[in-house]
Write an enzyme that holds these catalytic residues in place. Sequence first.
Site, PDB file in Angstrom:
ATOM      1  N   GLU A  48      12.840  -8.588 -32.954  1.00  0.00           N
ATOM      2  CA  GLU A  48      12.787  -9.681 -31.711  1.00  0.00           C
ATOM      3  C   GLU A  48      11.655  -9.778 -31.041  1.00  0.00           C
ATOM      4  O   GLU A  48      10.984 -10.616 -30.826  1.00  0.00           O
ATOM      5  CB  GLU A  48      13.900  -9.481 -31.091  1.00  0.00           C
TER       6      GLU A  48
ATOM      7  N   GLU B 290      22.416  -5.688 -35.298  1.00  0.00           N
ATOM      8  CA  GLU B 290      23.262  -5.393 -34.385  1.00  0.00           C
ATOM      9  C   GLU B 290      24.742  -5.615 -34.930  1.00  0.00           C
ATOM     10  O   GLU B 290      25.782  -4.974 -34.520  1.00  0.00           O
ATOM     11  CB  GLU B 290      23.096  -6.443 -33.164  1.00  0.00           C
TER      12      GLU B 290
END
Length: 721
Positions: free
Chosen positions: A142, A120
């Site tokens: 994740e 990210e």
Amino acid sequence: MQTLRLDVQEQPFGRVATLTFDDTDAPVNTMRLQWQDDLATATEALLAQRESLRGLVLASAKSTFFAGADLKGVMRLRPEQAPQIYEQVQRMKRQFRTLETLGIPVVSCLNGSALGGGWEVALIGHHRIAVDDARIQFGLPEVTLGLIPGATGITKMTRLLGLMGAQPYLLEGKLFSPAEALRLGLVHELVPRAEDLPAQAIAWIAGAQGQPGAAQHPWDHKDWRMPGGTPSSPKIAQALVVAPAMLRKKTRGLYPAPEAILAAMVEGAQVDYDTALRIESRALARVMTTPVARNMVNTFFFDLNAVKSGQSRPRDVPRFAPRRVGILGAGMMGAGIAWAQASRGIHTILKDMTQAKAEHGKAYSVDLSAARVAKGRMSEHEQAALLARIDATERTEDLRGCERIIEAVFENRGLKAQVTQEAEPMLAEGGFFASNTSTLPITGLAQASARPQKFIGIHFFSPVDKMQLVEIIRGRLTDDETVARAYDYVRALGKLPIVVSDARGFYTSRTFGTFVMEGAAMLGEGIPAAVIENAAVQAGMPVGPLAVLDETSLALSVHVLDQTREDFAGEGKTYAPTPGEQLVERMVTELGRAGRAAGGGFYDYPAGAKKRLWPELKPLFERPGVAWDLQTLKDRLLWRQAIETARCLAEGVLHSVHEANVGSIFGIGFPAWTGGALQFIYGMGVDTFLDRAAQLAAAHGPGFEVSAEVREAIRAHEPRW
């Protein structure tokens, strides 16, 4: 600033800032609170200088680019902290958004892996340059930790790849190499070495001068359209109608993260970018504070790393790299071990009673490798090299010089003793012998060895090519060097080793036995077989206990029961079978139902059709008047395994919580949402677990009783975060 530094250099075309991530207190960069504060300070400084800047470079001083979130912090979170998490992640996103909209081109220089929050951070850059190294990994894993990519990951990946294209990378956590990232358009350039990154970044910034579009992400352009279409597009809408149901079929409603990701993807695709980020943040705050997230982070990050890092490996023993390993028995297990070794470059001697049997075992590797060649996952040259590493033989002499010999013959004490004594003299100096037994105590088997201190259990799981876990069993006389070498051998195969002490069934077989026998006991109580099987699946087990008994062979369970009776008799004791064991014995001896390999057990296996429950189970065992409650059935199946795990811990069969959790999930299929058999206890709270155990013991017998010693062990090993 403690976690990053900001430098500005003059270039021929103007000033370029470099933001270098370099956490001085950690080996990798993470999104810990100090980094978030430092990022806010750096962003404010860049905002003040933006009129004089012509570009920004994001770089890392570590060997990896960025590791992601601070997962220790996740372990301390509680549901009431969700609003705080929302504000925290929104603050971080504001910094990201400010950097992206400074009006200057931003380049991310990816010198190493960028996973989770690290990816990210990488996506802040309008232009991304990576080192062309297949060992580097990018992506958002994740979901495999019970979390969601909440720091722009869902929103950006959906806008970069489209609603359908992004799903494998968000819903499954699929990782990708720099080369794959280039193909997907997630990375724009590759360079051969990390040293080439700065010059390439400056060159791109120089070429981007005077091009306003270079300082924007695609979704900030006025003419941008969602790749593949929005949720209102007919083709996408049609796919989205069934997507939630398909996802629920996979998760069984036990995993909040995948459902939250899909919802954020779809909802975010229908609104503007900033609103989509808020949707994503709300989803993250909700999911991150769930017990499932804590359970999965605990086990799939911390516990798994503890196993991989060798916390159970004896210290001060030199590392061992196996080169030549013998296998006795070319049946299903021996053939699987041969494949595992040869595919990792280990010269393998596969021996059986006849050459034909040995060749049949090698054929397993021929078939597996041929399938990979057909799918383009292996070249014919690689296949030939792999098969050349397996020598199939009937001659004991061919084992001479092996550093390790593993016996994988039938579970019979006499047979194992015979092959041990025949093969052990062939070991190279300093070599050691291992048994692949799944139940027989190693100390007893070691009596056949001339060197019991160099005798150990190495319990593989079937099918070996798919199952990651290997249980290393230390006999009473096994020395540290042998344990360490066994650990190194398992890691050389790319598998996960747990080290346990010797006892009947060790840890995994003993605990798994409680699951299947509890299911059999339920059947004996008159509960419908279909209800039992569905209760297990709804609890999160891969398959029901009756189906597992069929696959592993009811006859084998009876053989183990007979061996147990014999061993108890040898000690002057009488073994009392459990209700489940009695039912399985009746299935085999009275009803002739020995399992799938024998034609049928609890299930029938009609040719060319799906298996189905044996119709005779209903009249033989089902009692319509018996009351049952689905939640109680699920609790019985999970509590029984967790209690047995705690008993193993109290008895010293298990030595650590992390091995119990990893072993239960990867070895016996304990539901991943729980974080493993002991985390299941700690996740709900010890008192809550013990109260329910007492209720189950009162209603369903001593299998659920928790002694004072076991209670003490549970509390003594409870992790502190």
